[in-house]
Design an enzyme around this catalytic site. Structure first.
Site, PDB file in Angstrom:
ATOM      1  N   LYS A  18     -10.161  -4.361  -4.942  1.00  0.00           N
ATOM      2  CA  LYS A  18     -11.059  -3.228  -5.218  1.00  0.00           C
ATOM      3  C   LYS A  18     -10.286  -2.043  -5.801  1.00  0.00           C
ATOM      4  CE  LYS A  18     -12.056  -3.616  -0.257  1.00  0.00           C
ATOM      5  NZ  LYS A  18     -12.922  -3.474   0.857  1.00  0.00           N
ATOM      6  N   LYS A  48       0.830  -1.209   0.000  1.00  0.00           N
ATOM      7  CA  LYS A  48       0.000   0.000   0.000  1.00  0.00           C
ATOM      8  C   LYS A  48       0.862   1.256   0.000  1.00  0.00           C
ATOM      9  CE  LYS A  48      -4.229  -1.960   1.798  1.00  0.00           C
ATOM     10  NZ  LYS A  48      -5.212  -2.060   2.838  1.00  0.00           N
ATOM     11  N   LYS A  64      -3.988 -10.755  -6.978  1.00  0.00           N
ATOM     12  CA  LYS A  64      -5.331 -10.929  -6.393  1.00  0.00           C
ATOM     13  C   LYS A  64      -6.323  -9.903  -6.949  1.00  0.00           C
ATOM     14  CE  LYS A  64      -5.587  -7.984  -2.399  1.00  0.00           C
ATOM     15  NZ  LYS A  64      -5.783  -7.657  -1.052  1.00  0.00           N
TER      16      LYS A  64
HETATM   17  P1  TYM Z   1     -10.443  -6.030   3.238  1.00  0.00           P
HETATM   18  O1  TYM Z   1     -11.529  -5.046   3.458  1.00  0.00           O
HETATM   19  O2  TYM Z   1      -9.328  -5.646   2.322  1.00  0.00           O
HETATM   20  O3  TYM Z   1     -11.030  -7.384   2.694  1.00  0.00           O
HETATM   21  C1  TYM Z   1     -12.123  -8.003   3.349  1.00  0.00           C
HETATM   22  C2  TYM Z   1     -11.997  -9.507   3.272  1.00  0.00           C
HETATM   23  O4  TYM Z   1     -11.965  -9.947   1.905  1.00  0.00           O
HETATM   24  C3  TYM Z   1     -10.843 -10.794   1.720  1.00  0.00           C
HETATM   25  N1  TYM Z   1     -10.363 -10.625   0.328  1.00  0.00           N
HETATM   26  C4  TYM Z   1     -10.207 -11.630  -0.533  1.00  0.00           C
HETATM   27  N2  TYM Z   1     -10.395 -12.954  -0.411  1.00  0.00           N
HETATM   28  C5  TYM Z   1     -10.152 -13.715  -1.499  1.00  0.00           C
HETATM   29  N3  TYM Z   1      -9.719 -13.229  -2.678  1.00  0.00           N
HETATM   30  C6  TYM Z   1      -9.512 -11.912  -2.856  1.00  0.00           C
HETATM   31  N4  TYM Z   1      -9.103 -11.439  -4.030  1.00  0.00           N
HETATM   32  C7  TYM Z   1      -9.755 -11.043  -1.742  1.00  0.00           C
HETATM   33  N5  TYM Z   1      -9.660  -9.698  -1.560  1.00  0.00           N
HETATM   34  C8  TYM Z   1     -10.041  -9.469  -0.281  1.00  0.00           C
HETATM   35  C9  TYM Z   1      -9.811 -10.309   2.732  1.00  0.00           C
HETATM   36  O5  TYM Z   1      -8.841 -11.301   3.008  1.00  0.00           O
HETATM   37  C10 TYM Z   1     -10.690 -10.008   3.919  1.00  0.00           C
HETATM   38  O6  TYM Z   1     -10.966 -11.180   4.657  1.00  0.00           O
HETATM   39  N6  TYM Z   1      -7.869  -5.474   7.444  1.00  0.00           N
HETATM   40  C11 TYM Z   1      -8.991  -6.119   6.842  1.00  0.00           C
HETATM   41  C12 TYM Z   1     -10.304  -5.754   7.529  1.00  0.00           C
HETATM   42  C13 TYM Z   1     -10.280  -5.969   8.992  1.00  0.00           C
HETATM   43  C14 TYM Z   1     -10.380  -7.221   9.668  1.00  0.00           C
HETATM   44  C15 TYM Z   1     -10.309  -6.891  11.075  1.00  0.00           C
HETATM   45  C16 TYM Z   1     -10.505  -8.539   9.239  1.00  0.00           C
HETATM   46  C17 TYM Z   1     -10.162  -5.003   9.925  1.00  0.00           C
HETATM   47  N7  TYM Z   1     -10.181  -5.552  11.192  1.00  0.00           N
HETATM   48  C18 TYM Z   1     -10.358  -7.908  12.029  1.00  0.00           C
HETATM   49  C19 TYM Z   1     -10.568  -9.540  10.221  1.00  0.00           C
HETATM   50  C20 TYM Z   1     -10.491  -9.226  11.585  1.00  0.00           C
HETATM   51  C21 TYM Z   1      -9.084  -5.708   5.398  1.00  0.00           C
HETATM   52  O7  TYM Z   1      -8.564  -4.689   5.014  1.00  0.00           O
HETATM   53  O8  TYM Z   1      -9.850  -6.519   4.639  1.00  0.00           O
END
Ligand code: TYM
Length: 330
Positions: free
Chosen positions: A198, A113, A195
């Site tokens: 978004k 990032k 991957k």
């Molecule tokens: P975030 O918002 O980027 O993504 C949310 C969830 O989607 C999963 N993900 C994917 N899984 C499979 N293939 C992909 N291409 C893909 N892109 C995203 C991510 O692994 C995630 O599970 N930091 C976290 C949010 C968060 C969180 C937490 C998660 C904040 N606090 C506590 C678990 C526990 C995040 O940015 O996810």
């Protein structure tokens, strides 16, 4: 017996992708009966990049609607907004003091990032995994269902919990990541070696959960494959086809062997059409429910207010315990 506790969340950045759905949300839905689940809207995490304030508010409500539309039952799960529970930021400060710069510097998401937002490498971006650890440890979560890209953050969370417990005695449950074997890393349709994200610059690379059926069909039709024209799983040498097989397999609950058999002797055209139709069929009812929920802002408010209250009750107990342990007067 008490149910095991789950906590997970998604950032309120809008534009959720099929990756977020298959890697996280769809698994949460399957876990809701068996576990005591806390699913939050990670709005504080989104501040690490610049957002339009009105857009962030809008995306927060949209994400609640999407959680419900995807199948989370607000009566079974605690659905809440991270910033509404002050203990998240309170614990985050404390845990910052138990996390090393070296550990945070090794986080691949930070490096990634930081390179994408070179003009805004703020300290929130750097300490973001500590806030995530706080989200998890506050609730004594046993399991954290996430996609593969969050594995390293989960490992750090475990290290922080163990470090704190070894100094102050048993305080935090050391959580396990729940990363599904299939779907944990959905790749881009145009660049299947990275991957699906978004923040991708190419709209053809990603399927948004709000894409129309026509767009979904168009994107799968143009998805990058290879010249073999044989539906065969080989992640290394056939990343495009293998990714499509993963998507299809997750939705249809089929193994890779079953998919190979189903499409044996058929070219990529028929296969891509079948994948697109499976995705359309899955997303159409979710979209319909999502749009109707969005119109009922009062209902969405009731859902998160109820969730906020339950989350607050649990989190405030933990923060008091932590304050006591580290020596603050409570
Ligand atoms: P975030 O918002 O980027 O993504 C949310 C969830 O989607 C999963 N993900 C994917 N899984 C499979 N293939 C992909 N291409 C893909 N892109 C995203 C991510 O692994 C995630 O599970 N930091 C976290 C949010 C968060 C969180 C937490 C998660 C904040 N606090 C506590 C678990 C526990 C995040 O940015 O996810």
């Amino acid at each position: 017996m008490d149910k095991k506790v789950i906590l997970s969340g998604i950032q309120a950045t809008g534009n959720l992708t099929l990756g977020n759905y298959l890697g996280a949300l769809s698994n949460w839905v399957e876990m809701q009966d068996e576990y005591n689940c806390y699913y939050m809207i990670a709005d504080l995490h989104t501040l690490t990049i610049r957002n339009e304030p009105d857009a962030l508010r809008k995306h927060t409500l949209e994400l609640i609607a999407l959680y419900i539309a995807a199948g989370l039952d607000p009566d079974k799960n605690t659905i809440f907004i991270q910033s509404h529970v002050p203990a998240h930021t309170e614990l985050s400060w404390i845990l910052n003091c138990y996390t090393y710069m070296g550990e945070l510097s090794r986080m691949t998401q930070f490096k990634d990032k930081a390179s994408k937002h070179a003009d805004n490498i703020n300290s929130g971006l750097f300490t973001y995994p500590v806030l995530m650890a706080s989200d998890i440890l506050l609730y004594n979560a046993d399991l954290v269902p996430v996609g593969e890209d969050q594995r390293q953050h989960l490992e750090l969370t475990r290290d922080i919990a163990q470090r704190f417990n070894s100094i102050y005695g048993d305080t935090f449950t050391v959580p396990d990541a729940y990363i599904a074997k299939v779907g944990a890393k959905i790749m881009g349709l145009q660049n299947p070696t990275a991957k699906m994200s978004k923040s991708s610059q190419d709209p053809m690379d990603i399927i948004l959960l709000t894409d129309s059926p026509e767009d979904i069909r168009k994107k799968f039709k143009k998805a990058v494959t290879d010249s073999e024209n044989c539906v065969r799983y080989d992640k290394e040498n056939k990343p495009g086809v293998s990714n499509l097989m993963g998507i299809y397999g997750m939705i249809k609950k089929k193994t890779m062997e079953e998919i190979e058999e189903e499409f044996s002797g058929q070219g990529y055209g028929a296969f891509k059409t079948a994948v697109a139709e499976a995705v359309v069929e899955r997303l159409e009812p979710i979209q319909a429910k999502y749009y109707s929920l969005l119109e009922d802002t009062e209902k969405l408010k009731q859902i998160y207010e109820k969730g906020d209250k339950k989350a607050e009750e649990r989190a405030s107990k933990m923060i008091s315990e932590v304050y006591k342990k580290v020596g603050l007067v409570v």
